[in-house]
Enzyme design. Structure first.
Site, PDB file in Angstrom:
ATOM      1  N   GLU B 165      36.136 -19.383 -11.022  1.00 36.83           N
ATOM      2  CA  GLU B 165      37.284 -19.086 -11.873  1.00 36.83           C
ATOM      3  C   GLU B 165      37.039 -19.496 -13.315  1.00 36.83           C
ATOM      4  OE1 GLU B 165      39.326 -16.620 -10.573  1.00 36.83           O
ATOM      5  OE2 GLU B 165      40.227 -17.518 -12.359  1.00 36.83           O
ATOM      6  N   SER B 251      14.735 -20.331 -12.590  1.00 36.90           N
ATOM      7  CA  SER B 251      15.173 -18.975 -12.284  1.00 36.90           C
ATOM      8  C   SER B 251      14.128 -18.092 -11.622  1.00 36.90           C
ATOM      9  CB  SER B 251      15.686 -18.284 -13.550  1.00 36.90           C
ATOM     10  OG  SER B 251      16.687 -19.032 -14.169  1.00 36.90           O
ATOM     11  N   HIS B 380      26.625 -11.893  -5.684  1.00 38.08           N
ATOM     12  CA  HIS B 380      25.366 -12.572  -6.029  1.00 38.08           C
ATOM     13  C   HIS B 380      25.641 -13.645  -7.085  1.00 38.08           C
ATOM     14  CE1 HIS B 380      21.355 -13.382  -7.469  1.00 38.08           C
ATOM     15  NE2 HIS B 380      21.712 -12.993  -8.669  1.00 38.08           N
ATOM     16  N   SER B 381      26.431 -13.317  -8.082  1.00 42.15           N
ATOM     17  CA  SER B 381      26.761 -14.269  -9.141  1.00 42.15           C
ATOM     18  C   SER B 381      27.988 -13.735  -9.862  1.00 42.15           C
ATOM     19  CB  SER B 381      25.605 -14.390 -10.140  1.00 42.15           C
ATOM     20  OG  SER B 381      25.507 -13.218 -10.920  1.00 42.15           O
TER      21      SER B 381
END
Lengths: 423, 489
Positions: B165, B251, B380-381
Site C-alpha cells: 500500500e 537484482s 510479481h511486484s
C-alpha cells in the site's frame, strides 16, 4: 637467438602435457612427418617471424650478500642463488632476500606458493590447475598443499568467478584462474554486477575483497582471435574492481601478492608471451609492489611514453631508437595498475615533457588509452605541445596470419614519436 | 504412502547420475583415491609414449607419478555397481570402459522419455485442511514453536500488505510481496541453525523475519532511510544482514547459486558444521549461473542446500514456457545432486525436508536440491498487474483452498492451540506493530549523501574523493535544486 627460441618453445593451447605438442619443430614430429623430396624442411614462406619485442629484465641488483636459504619451491633446471637482492632505484619496493632465477610463470607459482604457505584459507581453482595449469603456473602446488586447496573446477567461467566470489565472501582467500583472458566474458556479469558491487550494495556488511582472478593476456605471436585478447578496457568501466598487468617476473610476483592481499576484488592479467621469455632474479620470499602506482622506468624530457605489460618492452626499444636516431629523450612509464590508475605520475610527466604517447595491443576505439588521453588533456591541456598519440591495435578482431601487421610494434610507435616531435 | 527416507532412497537407486557416482555417500575420500589411480595409469602411459618432453613438463609428471604411486599402493580395493573408475583397464570384459560414464551396453535403440506426466512426487505431511496424513512424518514440534511459525507468517503477510500500500501511495518506490510463499520461508528457516549462511533471490523475507530481523530494519531498507544497514544504496526488498548471516540480495537472478557453492566450500574447509542455503525461483533456475551452481556444488562436494521456490510464474511467464522437463527437482540427479520435491505450502513438509537435507549436507559434504512447489498469489511486484496474464479464479483458488497460513491454522485449531479470540488479538497486535514501525520509518531522514561515495573500495581512492568534493561544491552552489532537507547532514 632468444626470440626465435621463444617461438619454438611457447606452449600455445590447452594440450601441452599430453605429448601432442611440437608439430614440425620437435624431433619427434620430424621423424613422423615424412616430407616429399620436393618440400624443404623449412620453406621461406613457413618461417615464422621473430618476436616483436625484446624483453628487458629488471636491472641487476647492485649488491650481493651470501645468506643461508630455505627457498620455498625448487624450479627444476635452475639453480638456487644464495644471494641477497638489494633493491636499486628501479625496484625500490622489492624487499631484500634470497633470489632465484625464474621466468614469469615460475614467479606466479612462487607467489601462489608463498600465499598458500602463509594463509590457511587460501585456495586456487580453475580449469586444469590441478596438474599444473596449461601455462604451468600452478605446478607442484596441489602436491604440496593438498587437493582441497588446489583443485580443478568444471569448464564454466561464470561458475569459476561466482564460486570465487562466494568463497571470498565467506572468508577464504580465493584465487581463480581463467584459462585465457579471451574466455573471461561469461564471467562478466559476476565480475561487474556482483564482485564489483558486493561491498557497496551491502553497506559494507559483505564483500568479496579476498577474490583475485588471474588470466593469461595479450598477443603471443600465433594466438589469433581467441588466444590474444587484452580485455582490460571492458573492466575499467566498472568501479569496484582493480586491474593489474605486470611487465616481468619480479613485477608479477610483487603485484600478484598485492592483489591477493588487497581487500578488493582484483583481476590480474599475465602477459602470456612473457611466461617463458621473461627471466629475472626473483626473490623467493613474499614481497608486495604497491597497487595504483605507476613506475617511471626511464626519465626523459621530450616525450612521455605510457604502456603496460608486454608493450612496455616495445616502448623501451622505441625510447632507445628515439634517442639514437632523433636525439629525443623519452620518459617511459609502466602504468602497472590500470584501475584505479595513477593519474598523478602520468600527468606530472606530461607537464614536464609536453607530449604523450600511449600504446596498447587492444583495439584503439574505447581502449584504455582513450581514458588516459582524456584525463591528461583535462589536467595538462596548456602543457601539451602536440596532440596525444595512441598507437594501438586496429578496430578489428585480433587476426591470425596478419598479426605482424596488426600489433603496435616499435616502428609504428617510432613513427608516432617522429610525428609528435615534428608537430 | 511413502516416507521421506524411502523417497530419497528410491531416488538414490534409480537416478543414473547417482549410479555413475556409484559410491556410498560417506566414502568420498576413497572415491578420490581411486580416481587418482586411474589418472595415474593414463599419465604413466603418456609419459612412456612420448620420447622427448621439455624439461619441466617431464619432471612434473615424475613428481605427480611418484606421489600417486604411493597412494595407489596404499589404497584398498573398492568395488561398486558399475563404477568404472575404481577398476583398472580391463578390455577383456564386455563392459563399457569409457571414463565419462559407467553403464551397461544396450543392443536396441531406445530414447529415454522425459517423464513429465508422473514425475517426481510431492512430499507432504498435512493435507489441504491441515490434517496430518502419516503421523510418523509429523515433526511434532512444540506448541511454542508452531505458534511462532504462525505468527511469523502472518506478521510477514501484514507487513507485505502495508508496504505494498505504501508503494501505491508513493511513499516507497517499489515493493515485492510474499503472498502464498510464507510456508517456504518459515519452514526452511526453522530447520536451519542461526549460523548457517543464507543466499536469497528476493522473495525470502520470511527467512529474515524468522531469524529476528526487526520490522524497523525491513522498513528502513524499503524507505532507504538513515537506519538502513545497506546505507540506502539499493531498491526496496534488497535486504541483507551480516549478524543474521543473510547475504545482501542483488537484482541479477541466479548469480547467488555459484556464489553459494563457493561459500559452502569455504565453510566446509573451516570444519564449522555449518551449511549454506541458496534460495531461488523456478525462473532463475533457467539462468546459466544455476547450471554452474549445481555442477560446481556437486563436483566440489559442498555442504549446500539449493531451495527452489517453484511458484508457477516468472513475472508473466508460466512454467510451461520456462521449462519442458519435470521441473527443477528432476534436473538435480543430472548433476549428481540428492533431490526432492515438497509441498511448499505445507510448512511441516518444508521443515522436515530442510532439516534432513541439512543434517546430511553437513555430515556427508554433499549438496541437496529441494524444489518447494507453491503458488505466487501476489503480483510479481508493484510494477506488475498479474490480471494481464492469469485469471482471478486461479489466484482465488490458491488463496482460499491451499494457503500455508490457513493450513497451519487448521492444524493449530485442531489441537486447541489457537482460536477466534487469539486470531482477533493477534491480527490487531501484528497490525499495530507494523504500523508503528511504518510511522517511525516515515519520519526518518535519508542517509548523508557522503554515503554515495563510500564502500566502492575498502578505502576511499583519490579519483572518487575528487568527484565527491566536486559534487559538494556543486550542491553548495545550486542547493535550492537539491532535496537536502530530506537527508541527514
Amino acid at each position: 637467438m632468444a626470440a626465435t627460441r621463444l617461438f619454438l618453445r611457447a606452449s600455445p593451447v590447452k594440450c601441452s602435457l599430453t605429448g601432442l605438442t611440437g608439430g614440425v619443430h620437435s624431433s619427434l614430429g620430424s621423424t613422423l612427418l615424412k616430407l616429399s623430396p620436393a618440400c624443404t624442411a623449412k620453406p621461406q614462406a613457413q618461417r615464422r617471424h621473430a618476436a616483436h619485442f625484446t624483453f628487458h629484465p629488471e636491472p641487476a641488483p647492485s649488491q650481493y650478500e651470501s645468506r643461508a636459504t630455505n627457498p620455498p619451491l625448487t624450479f627444476t633446471g635452475t639453480e638456487i642463488e644464495e644471494q641477497v637482492f638489494i633493491a636499486d632505484t628501479h625496484c625500490m619496493n622489492v624487499s631484500a632476500g634470497p633470489t632465484q632465477k625464474m621466468n614469469l610463470f615460475q614467479s606466479v607459482t612462487s607467489a601462489l606458493d608463498n600465499t598458500l604457505a602463509g594463509d590457511p584459507t587460501a585456495v586456487i581453482f580453475g580449469e586444469d590447475v590441478a596438474f599444473g595449469g596449461v601455462f604451468r603456473c600452478t605446478v607442484g602446488l596441489r602436491d604440496k598443499y593438498g587437493k582441497d586447496r588446489v583443485f580443478n573446477t568444471p569448464l564454466c567461467e561464470q561458475g569459476i568467478v561466482g564460486f570465487g566470489i562466494g568463497a571470498a565472501a565467506a572468508g577464504a582467500t580465493a584465487i581463480a584462474e581463467i584459462q585465457f583472458a579471451d574466455y573471461i566474458y561469461p564471467a562478466f556479469d559476476q565480475i561487474v554486477n556482483e564482485a564489483a558491487k558486493y561491498r557497496y550494495r551491502s553497506g559494507n556488511m559483505f564483500d568479496c575483497g579476498k577474490l583475485t582472478i588471474r588470466a593469461p593476456w595479450g598477443c603471443v605471436g600465433h594466438g589469433s582471435i581467441y588466444h590474444s585478447q587484452c580485455p582490460e578496457a571492458f573492466f575499467t568501466h566498472c568501479p569496484g574492481i582493480k586491474i593489474v598487468v605486470p611487465r616481468g617476473p619480479v613485477q608479477a610476483k610483487g603485484l600478484l601478492l598485492s592483489c591477493i592481499a588487497d581487500q578488493n576484488p582484483c583481476i590480474f592479467f599475465e602477459p602470456k608471451i612473457l611466461y617463458r621469455a621473461a627471466v629475472e632474479q626473483v626473490p623467493t620470499e613474499a614481497y608486495q609492489i604497491p597497487l595504483s602506482q605507476a613506475e617511471v622506468l626511464q626519465e626523459g624530457s621530450d616525450l612521455t611514453l605510457v604502456a603496460w605489460g608486454t608493450q612496455v618492452h616495445v616502448l623501451k626499444e622505441v625510447a632507445a631508437m628515439a634517442q639514437e636516431k632523433l636525439g629525443v629523450s623519452c620518459e617511459l612509464i609502466d602504468l602497472r595498475t590500470i584501475l584505479p590508475w595513477d593519474t598523478e605520475t602520468v600527468c606530472k610527466s606530461v607537464v614536464k615533457t609536453g607530449r604523450l604517447l600511449i600504446s596498447h595491443e587492444a583495439p584503439v576505439t574505447g581502449g584504455f588509452a582513450a581514458e588516459i588521453s582524456s584525463t591528461v588533456q583535462e589536467e595538462c591541456f596548456l602543457n601539451l605541445e602536440a596532440p596525444i598519440s595512441r598507437v594501438c591495435g586496429y578496430d578489428t578482431p585480433f587476426p591470425h596470419i596478419f598479426e605482424p601487421f596488426y600489433i603496435p610494434d616499435k616502428w609504428k610507435c617510432f613513427e608516432a614519436v617522429k610525428r609528435m616531435i615534428n608537430y | 504412502m511413502t516416507t521421506l527416507p524411502e523417497i530419497l532412497d528410491r531416488f538414490n537407486q534409480n537416478a543414473s547420475a547417482a549410479k555413475f557416482r556409484g559410491r556410498a555417500v560417506w566414502d568420498f575420500h576413497r572415491q578420490e583415491q581411486t580416481r587418482d589411480t586411474h589418472a595415474l595409469d593414463v599419465k604413466m602411459a603418456a609419459a612412456r609414449g612420448v620420447k622427448k618432453l621439455y624439461g619441466i613438463g617431464l619432471h612434473a609428471i615424475r613428481q605427480n607419478a611418484s606421489l600417486k604411486a604411493t597412494t595407489f599402493l596404499q589404497q584398498r580395493a573398492f568395488r561398486v555397481n558399475g563404477a568404472l573408475r575404481q577398476q583398472p583397464f580391463d578390455s577383456s570384459a564386455e563392459k563399457p570402459q569409457f571414463p565419462g560414464a559407467s553403464a551397461e551396453f544396450i543392443d536396441h535403440l531406445e530414447f529415454i522419455q522425459p517423464n513429465v506426466i508422473s514425475g517426481i512426487p510431492v512430499y507432504r505431511v498435512m493435507d489441504r485442511q491441515g490434517q496430518i496424513i502419516n503421523p510418523s512424518e509429523d515433526p511434532k514440534l512444540s506448541k511454542e514453536m508452531v505458534l511462532n511459525f504462525y505468527q511469523k507468517m502472518t506478521l510477514l503477510n501484514t507487513m507485505d500488505r502495508i508496504l505494498y500500500e505504501s508503494q501505491r501511495q508513493g511513499r516507497i518506490s517499489f515493493y515485492m510481496t510474499n503472498y502464498g510463499e510464507e510456508g517456504t520461508h518459515i519452514g526452511s528457516a526453522a530447520a536451519l541453525e542461526p549460523t548457517d549462511l543464507v543466499f536469497g533471490q528476493y522473495r525470502e523475507a520470511g527467512v529474515l523475519m524468522y531469524r529476528g530481523f526487526p520490522l524497523d530494519l525491513f522498513m528502513a531498507q524499503c524507505y532507504a532511510n538513515a537506519d538502513d544497514l545497506g546505507k540506502g544504496r539499493q531498491m526496496p526488498v534488497h535486504y541483507g544482514c551480516k549478524d543474521l548471516n543473510f547475504v545482501t540480495i542483488s537484482s541479477p537472478l541466479a548469480t547467488q547459486l555459484p556464489q553459494a557453492a563457493g561459500a559452502a566450500y569455504a565453510v566446509k574447509r573451516e570444519n564449522s558444521n555449518r551449511v549454506v542455503v541458496c534460495y531461488f525461483g523456478e525462473g532463475a533456475a533457467s539462468e546459466g549461473d544455476a547450471h554452474a551452481g549445481f555442477n560446481f556444488s556437486a563436483t566440489l562436494e559442498c555442504p549446500l542446500i539449493f531451495f527452489c521456490r517453484n511458484n508457477g510464474y516468472a513475472i508473466s511467464t508460466p512454467t510451461n514456457e520456462q521449462y519442458r522437463g519435470d521441473g527443477i527437482a528432476a534436473r538435480g540427479p543430472g548433476y549428481g545432486l540428492m533431490s526432492i520435491r515438497v509441498d511448499g505450502n505445507d510448512v511441516f513438509a518444508v521443515y522436515n525436508a530442510t532439516k534432513e537435507a541439512r543434517r546430511r549436507a553437513v555430515a556427508e559434504n554433499q549438496p541437496f536440491l529441494i524444489e518447494a512447489m507453491t503458488y505466487r498469489i501476489g503480483h510479481h511486484s508493484t510494477s506488475d498487474d498479474s490480471s494481464a496474464y492469469r485469471s482471478v479464479d486461479e489466484v482465488n483458488y490458491w488463496d482460499k483452498q491451499d494457503h500455508p497460513i490457513s493450513r497451519l491454522r487448521h492444524y493449530m485449531t485442531a489441537r486447541d492451540w489457537w482460536g477466534e479470540d487469539e486470531e482477533k488479538a493477534w491480527r490487531k497486535q501484528s497490525r499495530k506493530l507494523v504500523m508503528e514501525a511504518f510511522e517511525r520509518a516515515e519520519r526518518r531522514l535519508k542517509p548523508n549523501p557522503e554515503l554515495l561515495f563510500t564502500d566502492v573500495y575498502d578505502e576511499m581512492i583519490p579519483p572518487i574523493a575528487k568527484q565527491r568534493d566536486a559534487m559538494w561544491r556543486h550542491i553548495q552552489q545550486y542547493k535550492e535544486h537539491y532535496p537536502l532537507d530530506l537527508y541527514e547532514k
